[in-house]
Enzyme design. Structure first.
Site, PDB file in Angstrom:
ATOM      1  N   GLY A 197       0.843  -1.203   0.000  1.00 28.53           N
ATOM      2  CA  GLY A 197       0.000   0.000   0.000  1.00 28.53           C
ATOM      3  C   GLY A 197       0.872   1.245   0.000  1.00 28.53           C
TER       4      GLY A 197
ATOM      5  NE  ARG B 184      -2.732   0.954   4.034  1.00 29.69           N
ATOM      6  CZ  ARG B 184      -2.016  -0.168   3.889  1.00 29.69           C
ATOM      7  NH1 ARG B 184      -2.494  -1.315   4.334  1.00 29.69           N
ATOM      8  NH2 ARG B 184      -0.820  -0.141   3.341  1.00 29.69           N
TER       9      ARG B 184
ATOM     10  CD  GLU C  81      -3.527  -0.023  11.224  1.00 32.98           C
ATOM     11  OE1 GLU C  81      -2.309  -0.165  10.999  1.00 32.98           O
ATOM     12  OE2 GLU C  81      -4.402  -0.436  10.464  1.00 32.98           O
TER      13      GLU C  81
ATOM     14  CG  HIS D  60      -1.608  -3.361   9.618  1.00 34.13           C
ATOM     15  ND1 HIS D  60      -1.840  -2.111   9.126  1.00 34.13           N
ATOM     16  CD2 HIS D  60      -1.291  -4.109   8.545  1.00 34.13           C
ATOM     17  CE1 HIS D  60      -1.664  -2.100   7.811  1.00 34.13           C
ATOM     18  NE2 HIS D  60      -1.325  -3.318   7.440  1.00 34.13           N
TER      19      HIS D  60
HETATM   20  C1  GLV Z   1       0.479  -3.645   4.432  1.00 33.19           C
HETATM   21  O1  GLV Z   1      -0.558  -3.275   4.876  1.00 33.19           O
HETATM   22  C2  GLV Z   1       1.070  -3.220   3.213  1.00 33.19           C
HETATM   23  O2  GLV Z   1       0.531  -2.333   2.532  1.00 33.19           O
HETATM   24  O3  GLV Z   1       2.142  -3.751   2.894  1.00 33.19           O
END
Ligand code: GLV
Ligand code: GLV
Length: 310
Positions: free
Chosen positions: A61, A228, A257, A276
């Protein structure tokens, strides 16, 4: 051996770097290796100054990076797609089972000593077989989740998302399952027993799951999010869970978070929250760091990045 001509400042410790420390540390740098825990916005780019050529994030991300601003400044941006697909898909299935089979409640019963005896309907959950599953975002991760669902004999998989696929047929020796072309969002909300969110955070998906989306879901719907936190309006999710508008939620991602200790969602039995963990396997993290460093070195050498964001 890597031909390394950079001076590297590595920060000791694993606690999160403060904003002030990041702003101080980035000044004058040509490259920045970062994780998703910091917003890399104009403030950071200004603090870095005109030397900054490349940013490499150890994540798939990149919603924490102001990509448009990087483009304007000719800063290349790299990320780590593909290598964490399996890890996130496995975790997604784990979170789904944990939520559907009420594992969190079950563990707390065992730990607190209130396990009395086998009772007919005690801690009964929901099974996955014969369920209709809606996947929001059928990218690499969404597809990897779909493949794993095949083993659970789900009835049907629906999806919405940008990456329009022709019919996808999944098969193993015992079963085949065809994912029909994408449906519209409302159809997915109305028809799914289980909804799994695997999309990227973009302006279109920001807040996608709010009051009206939860109201459109089945009363027995199980909602899973491993993308997310910002895809979900959390107070609307809280209301939907408290009023049993949906059955349960499993979240690997939240806003913020970490979620504050006294956050209302943490008090709900029908809400499972993971910190996460999607890509948190030794295998995935090793590969993510390797790719991130390769992106960084290529960026510093003014070469095309192996895994560019744009
Ligand atoms: C984790 O959430 C990523 O985007 O690697
Ligand atoms: C997106 O992050 C994907 O790899 O599916």
């Amino acid at each position: 051996m890597i031909d390394c001509r950079a001076e590297i400042e590595i920060r000791d410790g694993t606690d999160r770097i403060s904003r002030e420390e990041l702003i101080r540390g980035v000044a004058g740098c040509h490259g920045l290796l970062c994780t998703l825990t910091h917003q890399i916005n104009k403030e950071i780019l200004d603090a870095a100054g005109p030397n900054l050529m490349t940013i490499s994030t150890v994540s798939v991300g990149f919603d924490h990076i102001d990509i448009e601003e990087c483009k304007r400044r000719n800063i290349t941006v790299g990320h780590t797609p593909a290598v964490l697909t399996e890890a996130v898909a496995e975790l997604t299935i784990g979170l789904l089972l944990t939520t559907a089979r009420r594992v969190r409640e079950a563990l707390s019963v065992v730990e607190s000593g209130s396990w009395c005896s086998w009772k007919v309907l005690w801690l009964c959950g929901t099974q996955l077989s014969n369920k209709v599953v809606g996947i929001v975002g059928l990218g690499r991760i969404g597809l990897a989740v779909a493949k794993r669902l095949l083993a659970f004999n789900v009835n049907k998989i629906l999806y919405t998302g940008h990456s329009e696929k022709a019919e996808v047929t999944l098969s193993d020796t015992d079963a085949t399952l065809t994912i029909a072309p994408s449906v519209d969002f409302n159809t997915l909300l109305h028809q799914s027993d289980i909804i799994i969110v695997c999309c990227a955070l973009t302006p279109e998906t920001n807040g996608l799951f709010g009051e009206s989306a939860f109201a459109a879901m089945k009363k027995n719907c199980i909602f899973i999010n491993t993308s997310r936190g910002k895809v979900v309006n959390q107070s609307d999710l809280y209301n939907a869970l408290v009023s049993n508008e949906i059955q349960a939620a499993g979240l690997d991602v939240t806003t913020p978070e970490p979620l504050p200790v006294d956050h209302p969602l943490k008090k709900l039995k029908n809400c499972v929250i993971f910190p996460h963990l999607g890509s948190a396997t030794i295998e995935a993290r090793n590969e993510m760091w390797t790719i991130a460093v390769r992106n960084l070195i290529a960026g510093l050498n003014n070469e095309p990045l192996p895994h560019p964001v744009y």
